[in-house]
Design an enzyme around this catalytic site. Sequence first.
Site, PDB file in Angstrom:
ATOM      1  N   HIS A 241     -85.290  84.313  -9.413  1.00  0.00           N
ATOM      2  CA  HIS A 241     -85.048  84.706  -8.025  1.00  0.00           C
ATOM      3  C   HIS A 241     -84.133  85.934  -7.909  1.00  0.00           C
ATOM      4  O   HIS A 241     -84.524  86.974  -7.400  1.00  0.00           O
ATOM      5  CB  HIS A 241     -84.374  83.557  -7.256  1.00  0.00           C
TER       6      HIS A 241
HETATM    7  O1  RIB Z   1     -83.468  79.328  -3.808  1.00  0.00           O
HETATM    8  C1  RIB Z   1     -83.104  80.115  -4.917  1.00  0.00           C
HETATM    9  C2  RIB Z   1     -81.708  80.639  -4.750  1.00  0.00           C
HETATM   10  O2  RIB Z   1     -80.796  79.542  -4.656  1.00  0.00           O
HETATM   11  C3  RIB Z   1     -81.227  81.467  -5.957  1.00  0.00           C
HETATM   12  O3  RIB Z   1     -80.305  82.420  -5.527  1.00  0.00           O
HETATM   13  C4  RIB Z   1     -80.540  80.448  -6.812  1.00  0.00           C
HETATM   14  O4  RIB Z   1     -79.544  81.021  -7.661  1.00  0.00           O
HETATM   15  C5  RIB Z   1     -79.880  79.593  -5.768  1.00  0.00           C
HETATM   16  O5  RIB Z   1     -78.673  80.239  -5.370  1.00  0.00           O
END
Ligand code: RIB
Length: 311
Positions: A241
């Site tokens: 992500h």
């Molecule tokens: O949903 C994914 C996000 O939530 C990413 O930033 C992960 O590190 C968590 O913070």
Amino acid sequence: MTRKIIIDTDPGQDDAVAILLALASPEEIEVLGITAVAGNVPLPLTSKNARIVCELAGKTGTRVFEGCDRPMARDLVTAEYVHGKTGLDGIVLPDPKMQVQDAHAVDFIIETLRAEPAGSVTLCPLGPLTNIGTAFQKAPDIKEKVQEIVLMGGAYFEVGNVTPAAEFNIYVDPEAADIVMKSGAKITIMPLDVSHKALTTRPRIEAFRALGHVGEVVASWTDFFERFDMEKYGSEGGPLHDPTVIAYLLKPDLFTGRHINVEIELQSDLTRGMTVADWWRVTDRAPNATFMGDIDAEGFFALLTERLARL
Ligand code: RIB
Ligand code: CA
């Protein structure tokens, strides 16, 4: 032209890879500071993990600040079930020697935006938006000084990962996200719609592992981190992500999206934290964000691998 950024983060293995990508790219990115926030794991751990990552990168001069230890108006929700008890499960790394800066992260954000020329600092939130929302509430004058906010959060087609309706970062602190979305700042969003196309695969992870110590550590993080999404979605790998935020700063052409209206659900317990993205422009609500929808995944992993090799 070097871009000055503040990384606001809740490491988390994917945050850690994003931080490494930024620190490996000094010709394009100057990291003014890293501000830790409670999210994937509680604040003491996100602060510790941010410093561990800076030491892994050999960038011990990076300033790390501690911010908010809970959301603006909700109880903290964490994600040890994804990231492990430490938040950085994988190869065990030494406790950091780097000290946390004295200033609170929110004050660092405010003072930096007031001190730097207007429009010259980009905020890169990778976790719940608590520090940013609190800074904007405490010092509304800084909102117009932000060059851009490039954040990981939300979803449209992918809907949610922590509830059927919401993505984790927005879900944890929807009030802070609402303040950010209504701030008037230039906003670029990397939602699950993008990160769920940036999936690890065995060849991609083995390419990390072949890089040497940093790559071996990153591969151990992704080996750990990916298992949750693989079991949940039956996917080939896990979504990286947060590095999409930094990759956007380095190679924006890897991404495509739309400038649309995005608002945050605050009232309903059922859909709390949902990013109501007007992707098909069916309302007359004014566009307030560039909401990304696609990524060149091969190009993303090629960039990431090339940069990690520099550390
Ligand atoms: O949903 C994914 C996000 O939530 C990413 O930033 C992960 O590190 C968590 O913070
Ligand atoms: Ca994160």
